[in-house]
Enzyme design. Structure first.
Site, PDB file in Angstrom:
ATOM      1  N   LYS A  38       0.842  -1.204   0.000  1.00 54.12           N
ATOM      2  CA  LYS A  38       0.000   0.000   0.000  1.00 54.12           C
ATOM      3  C   LYS A  38       0.873   1.248   0.000  1.00 54.12           C
ATOM      4  CE  LYS A  38      -0.264  -0.170   5.054  1.00 54.12           C
ATOM      5  NZ  LYS A  38      -1.039  -0.731   6.178  1.00 54.12           N
ATOM      6  N   TYR A 250      17.553  30.971   6.571  1.00 55.43           N
ATOM      7  CA  TYR A 250      16.521  31.902   7.047  1.00 55.43           C
ATOM      8  C   TYR A 250      16.595  32.106   8.549  1.00 55.43           C
ATOM      9  CZ  TYR A 250      14.293  31.353   2.494  1.00 55.43           C
ATOM     10  OH  TYR A 250      14.017  31.334   1.157  1.00 55.43           O
TER      11      TYR A 250
HETATM   12  C1  LIG Z   1      -0.357  -1.766   6.835  1.00 57.24           C
HETATM   13  C2  LIG Z   1      -1.021  -3.030   7.211  1.00 57.24           C
HETATM   14  C3  LIG Z   1      -0.275  -4.194   7.465  1.00 57.24           C
HETATM   15  C4  LIG Z   1       1.235  -4.204   7.539  1.00 57.24           C
HETATM   16  O1  LIG Z   1       1.631  -3.628   8.744  1.00 57.24           O
HETATM   17  P1  LIG Z   1       3.168  -3.536   9.184  1.00 57.24           P
HETATM   18  O2  LIG Z   1       3.144  -3.040  10.559  1.00 57.24           O
HETATM   19  O3  LIG Z   1       3.802  -2.563   8.236  1.00 57.24           O
HETATM   20  O4  LIG Z   1       3.712  -4.917   9.018  1.00 57.24           O
HETATM   21  C5  LIG Z   1      -0.970  -5.363   7.710  1.00 57.24           C
HETATM   22  N1  LIG Z   1      -2.323  -5.385   7.714  1.00 57.24           N
HETATM   23  C6  LIG Z   1      -3.058  -4.275   7.497  1.00 57.24           C
HETATM   24  C7  LIG Z   1      -4.536  -4.363   7.545  1.00 57.24           C
HETATM   25  C8  LIG Z   1      -2.438  -3.068   7.258  1.00 57.24           C
HETATM   26  O5  LIG Z   1      -3.177  -1.972   7.061  1.00 57.24           O
END
Ligand SMILES: *Cc1c(COP(=O)(O)O)cnc(C)c1O
Length: 360
Positions: A38, A250
């Protein structure tokens, strides 16, 4: 050289490191692995990461949205993919036709997922998405005519080994499974993220969903042989001597205490260097860690190199695996009061070129 585009900065994504991590974690899990890609592969590039993870033995891919999943299908990836968060009213038929499995948290989503294999999600205590225990029996009953591939859930505190909420969530998960069995379903089960995969092998069930650990960033306190996949680098565009008493950037928040060499690096907060790290950032240049001085600008930072010899074109590592003494994404996160997930995921930047090592 004419016409050649030279990026001001790059993220180097080491696919061999990713394959190493996936193989190590798959060995640990002893069940099939879902590579979670994702958010453009946590900022590493969803498609190349997905392909490398599959090469290294991952069996599944996971994305948040159905659109991300369909993009992977369009890139020629045929492995099973699960997508689990759908905007209200989303047309999921394209994903269903593309053979994408859909996470389902309620009756509306179930109807929209017609034609797809579904993974019914039960909220066991994260209190984010997923079906509440109160509504679970009704969802399970309604799903009887569907291809229910799995029931699943997500853990709130797997990164704190020993946190009692994990076992409380697992109890509810077991209950949710019993309800499904009683309705005649025979689904797979999955609940573990990276942290649970590392600390609770007893919760692997039929599949583990790996994100951060696959990218080489360790979510738990114990030592693991993970290799960070991303390096963020740039180079020196100018180096000039400056006199004691001169202020930098800055607001002149930093003033040279003695004569020194200042190196200019063409990256700033538009490129993923958080301005909140002004005064707290070090980079690795010409073999040493050196402080970034004055404020981080939109496009530039200034490095105090003391009396070191630095030259135009010298490599500047902003963060990397850390083996050479360079800062890591974790160090940035600790300094900012955040997590390394956010640092790497922020590195999808139009001006920062991505370069892959270990492409097959
Ligand atoms: C992002 C996600 C994961 C992976 O999580 P990590 O902590 O990066 O391993 C697994 N399951 C769901 C539903 C997620 O949203």
């Amino acid at each position: 050289m004419s016409g050649q585009y030279v990026p001001s900065a790059e993220t180097i994504v080491d696919l061999d490191a990713l394959r190493h991590n996936v193989a190590l974690l798959a060995e640990r899990a002893q069940v099939p692995v879902m590579a979670v890609v994702k958010a453009d592969g946590y900022g590493h590039g969803a498609e190349p990461i997905a392909k490398a993870a599959l090469e290294a033995g991952a069996a599944w891919l996971g994305t948040t949205s159905a659109a991300e999943a369909v993009n992977l299908r369009n890139a020629g990836i045929e492995a099973p993919i699960l997508a689990w968060l759908h905007p209200p009213g989303a047309d999921l038929s394209v994903a269903a036709k593309a053979g994408v499995d859909l996470g389902v948290s309620n009756l509306d989503e179930l109807r929209a997922a017609e034609g797809a294999a579904v993974h019914l999600k039960v909220d066991t205590g994260m209190n984010r998405n997923g079906c509440s225990p109160e509504e679970w029996p009704e969802l399970v009953r309604a799903a009887k005519g569907y291809n229910v591939r799995a029931i699943w859930s997500h853990l709130a505190s797997a990164d704190e080994p020993g946190n009692p909420s994990v076992d409380r969530q697992v109890e509810r998960f077991e209950w949710a499974y019993e309800v499904a069995l009683a309705e005649g379903l025979r689904p797979m089960r999955h609940i573990s993220n990276s942290a649970a995969t590392l600390t609770r092998p007893d919760l692997a069930y039929d599949l583990v969903r790996l994100g951060i650990a696959m990218y080489g960033l360790n979510p738990v306190p114990q030592h693991e042989d993970l290799r960070p996949v991303m390096t963020f680098r740039s180079s020196v565009v100018s180096a000039k001597r400056t006199r004691a008493g001169e202020g930098v950037s800055y607001g002149h928040t930093w003033v040279a205490q003695q004569d020194t060499t200042l190196a200019l690096v063409p990256v700033g907060y538009a490129d993923g260097v958080p301005r909140g790290l002004s005064g707290k950032l070090e980079v690795f240049v010409a073999g040493h860690r050196r402080p970034v001085v004055g404020r981080v600008s939109m496009d530039q930072i200034v490095v105090d190199c003391g009396d070191d010899k630095v030259s135009v074109g010298d490599e500047v590592i902003l963060f990397g695996p850390g083996d050479r003494g360079e800062p890591t994404a974790r160090e940035w996160a600790d300094n900012l009061g955040t997590i390394d997930y956010e640092i790497v995921t922020n590195m999808y930047r139009p001006r920062v070129r991505r370069r892959y090592l270990g492409t097959r």
